[in-house]
Each structure stands twice: as structure tokens, then as C-alpha cells.
Design an enzyme around this catalytic site. Structure first.
Site, PDB file in Angstrom:
ATOM      1  N   SER A   9       0.719  -1.182   0.125  1.00  0.00           N
ATOM      2  CA  SER A   9      -0.061   0.138   0.064  1.00  0.00           C
ATOM      3  C   SER A   9       0.952   1.203   0.084  1.00  0.00           C
ATOM      4  O   SER A   9       1.593   1.472  -0.942  1.00  0.00           O
ATOM      5  CB  SER A   9      -0.938  -0.083   1.402  1.00  0.00           C
ATOM      6  OG  SER A   9      -2.069   1.007   1.177  1.00  0.00           O
ATOM      7  N   HIS A  51      -7.772  -5.340   0.669  1.00  0.00           N
ATOM      8  CA  HIS A  51      -6.660  -4.489   0.680  1.00  0.00           C
ATOM      9  C   HIS A  51      -5.916  -5.387   1.646  1.00  0.00           C
ATOM     10  O   HIS A  51      -5.648  -5.038   3.066  1.00  0.00           O
ATOM     11  CB  HIS A  51      -6.937  -3.158   1.191  1.00  0.00           C
ATOM     12  CG  HIS A  51      -5.869  -2.241   1.141  1.00  0.00           C
ATOM     13  ND1 HIS A  51      -5.334  -2.087  -0.042  1.00  0.00           N
ATOM     14  CD2 HIS A  51      -5.086  -1.624   1.901  1.00  0.00           C
ATOM     15  CE1 HIS A  51      -4.279  -1.107   0.099  1.00  0.00           C
ATOM     16  NE2 HIS A  51      -4.262  -0.886   1.537  1.00  0.00           N
ATOM     17  N   ASP A  62     -10.126  -5.153  -3.820  1.00  0.00           N
ATOM     18  CA  ASP A  62      -9.732  -4.012  -3.053  1.00  0.00           C
ATOM     19  C   ASP A  62     -10.584  -3.038  -2.904  1.00  0.00           C
ATOM     20  O   ASP A  62     -10.764  -2.291  -3.821  1.00  0.00           O
ATOM     21  CB  ASP A  62      -8.127  -3.735  -3.333  1.00  0.00           C
ATOM     22  CG  ASP A  62      -7.279  -2.783  -2.263  1.00  0.00           C
ATOM     23  OD1 ASP A  62      -7.972  -2.001  -1.610  1.00  0.00           O
ATOM     24  OD2 ASP A  62      -6.334  -2.870  -2.395  1.00  0.00           O
TER      25      ASP A  62
END
Ligand SMILES: *[C@@H]1O[C@H](CO)[C@@H](O)[C@H](O)[C@H]1NC(C)=O
Ligand SMILES: *[C@@H]1O[C@H](CO)[C@@H](O)[C@H](O)[C@H]1NC(C)=O
Ligand SMILES: *[C@@H]1O[C@H](CO)[C@@H](O)[C@H](O)[C@H]1NC(C)=O
Length: 230
Positions: A119, A208, A174
Site C-alpha cells: 500500500s 486490501h 480491494d
């Protein structure tokens, strides 16, 4: 945490089982620490590789109503046209370069170092690899995007990492950083570096987060680009 000044705590490290001839530096996501990723990497470790998972400094994050949390730079929004913390991103990249230099001083050449992250950490690893003068072995960019993308050239980049191997991974469910941002990033990367060296993997049903399947792909990439040397 240790020492007697206010500097950030030392990274979480998975030492090599024998002499370290290669290293992986892995940057966690927003609000996290390096500990979880060091455990995940310990699960796929190779005996000649040292894994280094630094912790981000704690700072107020605009996206989260200025709440203070571990963050490599400020995040203002998550859409592709959000304003970006340019100074913060550049400073964070300098800090990562200093970390790489430290490993080089410890005896691991930069071309035996893979930089990676998840991320926000993945975004920082991509940005750093594409702007540094240190030749790296590869980049592992998980569930992320390319920061300051307008600052990069339209065509191929010059510099030591123009043929760098990139493994980019993304969950196709995600909800936070949509897989579309991952594929747009891959398209952009393929115009900047040798497209033959860019691999994009998506994981069905993954959000995610990470998965065992993804970690196996990460291991395979590390083993391929950081083979043992004697
Ligand atoms: C704090 O400690 C670190 C690690 O020992 C050192 O590199 C840094 O220079 C120190 N900073 C200050 C302000 O003393
Ligand atoms: C966050 O801090 C900035 C700078 O101090 C301020 O301009 C902004 O209004 C704050 N945002 C929120 C949601 O409190
Ligand atoms: C990049 O791709 C080229 C062409 O396939 C290959 O010769 C080279 O070894 C690759 N470089 C890396 C770092 O994987």
C-alpha cells in the site's frame, strides 16, 4: 525505544540463517508497523537473505482527520487526482535511500537488494526505485500505486533502474486502493522501464490485504532475483 534520543525505533529484522549476501527492505502500509511483515517474510525466508522491515514515523494524516499514526508521508486523498504530499514523499524516499546505503556499508551491494512494500509502503518503494541512483535487484509493489506520477517522463526513464524487475500484486476486491489503480500503474511502468521486466498478478477475492498465494509469488520473485552466491 532504544538509545537515549527520540529517533524512530530500529527496524524489525529477520536475520539471514547464514552469511547474508542479499537483503529485502520491506515498507509497511499506513497505520501499521514493520512487525507483521517481518513475521510474514520469516515464513518465506531464504537462508542467505536478510529481511529489514522499518517502522514509519508517527505523524498526523490528513486523510484520517489529522489523526497521528505511523505514516511514511501525508496522504490527502486516495483518488488518482488527489493532491499529494510531494515534499513528504521525496523526504521519505531519501530516508529509504539512506537505509539502502547502510546495508551497502554492511557489505550487501545495492544490486543484491530488493525493495518492496504494501500500500503506502509499496508506493514509496516504487517511487524510490524509479528515482534512486542505487542499482537495485527488484521491486515488490503490493496493493499500491505510483506516487507523483506526473513527475515522471512520458517515455522510458534513464538511470540505473531502467530495466529493473518489478513484481506488482493486487487483490481484485480491494475496496481501498482499487485494482484499477494497480493496473494503471502497471501500464505507466511499462512505458518507463523494460515492459518485459514488469509482472502484474491479481488475486481473486483478495481485499486490501495479502494472501498465502501472494506470499508464494513474492518468495518466487525473491529467489529468482536474489539467488544464493558463494
Ligand atoms: C539519535 O540516535 C541515532 C542512532 O543512534 C543517531 O544516528 C542520531 O544521530 C541521533 N540523533 C540525535 C539528535 O542525537
Ligand atoms: C488538519 O490540519 C491542517 C493543518 O494543520 C488543517 O488545515 C486542517 O483543517 C486539519 N483538518 C482537519 C480535518 O482537522
Ligand atoms: C529484463 O528483460 C530483459 C529482456 O527480456 C532481460 O534480458 C533482462 O534480464 C531482464 N532484467 C531483469 C532485471 O530481470
Amino acid at each position: 525505544m532504544c538509545g537515549n534520543n527520540m529517533s524512530a525505533p530500529l527496524p524489525a529484522i529477520v536475520p539471514a540463517a547464514r552469511k547474508a549476501t542479499a537483503a529485502v527492505i520491506f515498507l509497511h502500509g499506513l497505520g501499521d508497523t514493520g512487525h507483521g511483515w517481518s513475521e510474514a517474510l520469516a515464513g518465506i525466508k531464504s537462508p542467505h537473505v536478510k529481511y529489514i522491515c522499518p517502522h514509519a514515523p508517527v505523524m498526523p494524516v490528513s486523510l484520517n482527520m489529522n489523526m497521528s499514526m505511523p505514516s511514511w508521508f501525508d496522504i490527502i486523498g486516495l483518488s488518482p487526482d488527489s493532491q499529494e504530499d510531494e515534499a513528504g514523499i521525496k523526504q521519505a524516499a531519501e530516508n529509504v535511500k539512506a537505509l539502502i546505503d547502510q546495508e551497502v556499508k554492511n557489505g550487501i551491494p545495492s544490486n543484491r537488494i530488493i525493495l518492496g512494500g504494501f500500500s503506502q509502503g509499496g508506493a514509496l518503494s516504487l517511487y524510490t526505485a524509479l528515482t534512486t541512483h542505487q542499482k537495485l535487484a527488484g521491486v515488490i509493489a503490493l496493493s499500491c500505486w505510483l506516487p507523483l506520477r506526473a513527475s515522471f517522463p512520458q517515455g522510458p526513464i534513464s538511470g540505473v533502474n531502467k530495466d529493473i524487475a518489478v513484481l506488482q500484486c493486487h487483490g481484485d476486491c480491494d475496496p481501498l486502493v482499487p485494482v484499477m489503480f494497480g493496473s494503471l500503474t502497471v501500464e505507466k511502468l511499462k512505458t518507463m522501464i523494460n515492459p518485459a521486466n514488469v509482472t502484474f498478478k491479481t488475486y481473486s477475492g483478495m481485499m486490501h490485504s495479502s494472501s498465502l498465494e501472494e506470499m508464494m509469488d513474492v518468495k518466487q520473485f525473491i529467489d529468482k532475483h536474489l539467488p544464493p552466491i558463494d
